[in-house]
Design a protein around this motif. Structure first.
Motif, PDB file in Angstrom:
ATOM      1  N   GLU A  38      52.174  72.205  56.239  1.00 37.28           N
ATOM      2  CA  GLU A  38      52.099  72.268  57.699  1.00 37.28           C
ATOM      3  C   GLU A  38      51.203  70.874  58.230  1.00 37.28           C
ATOM      4  O   GLU A  38      51.625  70.305  59.030  1.00 37.28           O
ATOM      5  N   HIS A  39      50.157  70.963  57.789  1.00 36.91           N
ATOM      6  CA  HIS A  39      48.961  69.947  58.394  1.00 36.91           C
ATOM      7  C   HIS A  39      48.787  68.940  57.697  1.00 36.91           C
ATOM      8  O   HIS A  39      47.796  67.988  58.158  1.00 36.91           O
ATOM      9  N   ALA A  40      49.327  68.436  56.484  1.00 38.58           N
ATOM     10  CA  ALA A  40      48.872  67.561  55.756  1.00 38.58           C
ATOM     11  C   ALA A  40      50.023  66.734  55.181  1.00 38.58           C
ATOM     12  O   ALA A  40      49.766  65.699  54.649  1.00 38.58           O
ATOM     13  N   GLY A  41      51.283  67.014  55.380  1.00 38.72           N
ATOM     14  CA  GLY A  41      52.548  66.362  55.005  1.00 38.72           C
ATOM     15  C   GLY A  41      52.675  66.582  53.597  1.00 38.72           C
ATOM     16  O   GLY A  41      52.461  67.592  52.811  1.00 38.72           O
ATOM     17  N   LYS A  42      53.369  65.759  52.955  1.00 37.64           N
ATOM     18  CA  LYS A  42      54.162  65.913  51.641  1.00 37.64           C
ATOM     19  C   LYS A  42      52.861  65.241  50.641  1.00 37.64           C
ATOM     20  O   LYS A  42      52.436  64.090  50.628  1.00 37.64           O
ATOM     21  N   ILE A  43      52.494  66.116  49.812  1.00 33.27           N
ATOM     22  CA  ILE A  43      51.304  65.820  48.823  1.00 33.27           C
ATOM     23  C   ILE A  43      52.026  65.892  47.272  1.00 33.27           C
ATOM     24  O   ILE A  43      52.430  67.266  46.943  1.00 33.27           O
ATOM     25  N   LEU A  44      51.591  65.124  46.239  1.00 35.42           N
ATOM     26  CA  LEU A  44      51.924  65.361  45.197  1.00 35.42           C
ATOM     27  C   LEU A  44      50.781  65.896  44.292  1.00 35.42           C
ATOM     28  O   LEU A  44      49.833  65.448  44.533  1.00 35.42           O
ATOM     29  N   LEU A  45      50.823  66.954  43.637  1.00 40.87           N
ATOM     30  CA  LEU A  45      49.714  67.894  43.081  1.00 40.87           C
ATOM     31  C   LEU A  45      50.118  67.882  41.580  1.00 40.87           C
ATOM     32  O   LEU A  45      51.136  68.135  41.214  1.00 40.87           O
ATOM     33  N   ASP A  46      49.050  68.040  40.717  1.00 40.45           N
ATOM     34  CA  ASP A  46      48.995  68.153  39.466  1.00 40.45           C
ATOM     35  C   ASP A  46      48.519  69.599  39.162  1.00 40.45           C
ATOM     36  O   ASP A  46      47.289  69.934  39.286  1.00 40.45           O
ATOM     37  N   THR A  47      49.510  70.369  38.976  1.00 33.40           N
ATOM     38  CA  THR A  47      49.238  71.778  38.766  1.00 33.40           C
ATOM     39  C   THR A  47      48.176  72.505  37.357  1.00 33.40           C
ATOM     40  O   THR A  47      47.835  73.551  37.101  1.00 33.40           O
ATOM     41  N   SER A  48      48.136  71.389  36.622  1.00 29.67           N
ATOM     42  CA  SER A  48      47.126  71.493  35.473  1.00 29.67           C
ATOM     43  C   SER A  48      45.687  71.482  36.135  1.00 29.67           C
ATOM     44  O   SER A  48      44.787  71.885  35.420  1.00 29.67           O
ATOM     45  N   VAL A  49      45.468  70.856  37.287  1.00 26.89           N
ATOM     46  CA  VAL A  49      44.246  70.628  37.887  1.00 26.89           C
ATOM     47  C   VAL A  49      44.153  71.485  39.020  1.00 26.89           C
ATOM     48  O   VAL A  49      42.899  72.202  39.140  1.00 26.89           O
ATOM     49  N   VAL A  50      45.025  71.794  39.690  1.00 23.81           N
ATOM     50  CA  VAL A  50      45.001  72.593  41.053  1.00 23.81           C
ATOM     51  C   VAL A  50      45.764  73.785  40.692  1.00 23.81           C
ATOM     52  O   VAL A  50      47.012  73.727  40.654  1.00 23.81           O
ATOM     53  N   MET A  51      45.449  74.885  41.510  1.00 23.25           N
ATOM     54  CA  MET A  51      45.973  76.146  40.834  1.00 23.25           C
ATOM     55  C   MET A  51      46.504  76.597  42.307  1.00 23.25           C
ATOM     56  O   MET A  51      45.775  77.396  43.182  1.00 23.25           O
ATOM     57  N   LEU A  52      47.722  76.351  42.487  1.00 17.90           N
ATOM     58  CA  LEU A  52      48.401  76.635  43.727  1.00 17.90           C
ATOM     59  C   LEU A  52      48.716  78.276  43.773  1.00 17.90           C
ATOM     60  O   LEU A  52      48.897  78.901  42.821  1.00 17.90           O
ATOM     61  N   GLU A  53      48.282  79.005  45.055  1.00 19.69           N
ATOM     62  CA  GLU A  53      48.730  80.142  45.017  1.00 19.69           C
ATOM     63  C   GLU A  53      50.272  80.649  45.773  1.00 19.69           C
ATOM     64  O   GLU A  53      50.405  80.271  46.925  1.00 19.69           O
ATOM     65  N   PRO A  54      51.177  81.034  44.951  1.00 20.64           N
ATOM     66  CA  PRO A  54      52.326  81.497  45.490  1.00 20.64           C
ATOM     67  C   PRO A  54      52.099  82.403  46.644  1.00 20.64           C
ATOM     68  O   PRO A  54      51.282  83.266  46.931  1.00 20.64           O
ATOM     69  N   THR A  55      53.182  82.167  47.865  1.00 21.58           N
ATOM     70  CA  THR A  55      52.941  83.241  49.027  1.00 21.58           C
ATOM     71  C   THR A  55      54.067  83.302  49.683  1.00 21.58           C
ATOM     72  O   THR A  55      55.049  82.940  49.292  1.00 21.58           O
ATOM     73  N   GLU A  56      54.158  83.861  50.752  1.00 23.54           N
ATOM     74  CA  GLU A  56      55.141  84.301  51.498  1.00 23.54           C
ATOM     75  C   GLU A  56      55.019  83.484  52.881  1.00 23.54           C
ATOM     76  O   GLU A  56      53.985  83.190  53.306  1.00 23.54           O
ATOM     77  N   PRO A  57      56.054  83.136  53.532  1.00 21.99           N
ATOM     78  CA  PRO A  57      55.917  82.357  54.867  1.00 21.99           C
ATOM     79  C   PRO A  57      55.407  83.285  56.022  1.00 21.99           C
ATOM     80  O   PRO A  57      55.487  84.483  55.890  1.00 21.99           O
ATOM     81  N   ASP A  58      54.450  82.717  56.841  1.00 18.67           N
ATOM     82  CA  ASP A  58      53.997  83.442  57.867  1.00 18.67           C
ATOM     83  C   ASP A  58      54.979  84.392  58.966  1.00 18.67           C
ATOM     84  O   ASP A  58      55.829  83.778  59.181  1.00 18.67           O
TER      85      ASP A  58
END
Length: 58
Positions: A38-58
């Protein structure tokens, strides 16, 4: 092509960057996940380094 634990359309949050807001996965190949936040735009992430948290839309 290596499968990812994330799928396009899935909603996630970046635990170290809550200011980025809600993100939606755009593409996911192996550990490389592109997320449109929402506030950072399109970002490419490496999930072996960053642990994204699955969630539901607000």
């Amino acid at each position: 092509m290596e499968r990812s634990e994330f799928e396009p359309g899935q909603y996630v949050r970046h635990p170290q960057r809550p200011d980025w807001g809600l993100g939606q996965v755009q593409s996911a190949i192996g550990h490389r996940v592109t997320v449109n936040f929402e506030h950072a735009g399109k970002i490419l992430l490496d999930t072996s380094v960053v642990m994204l948290e699955p969630t539901e839309p607000d």
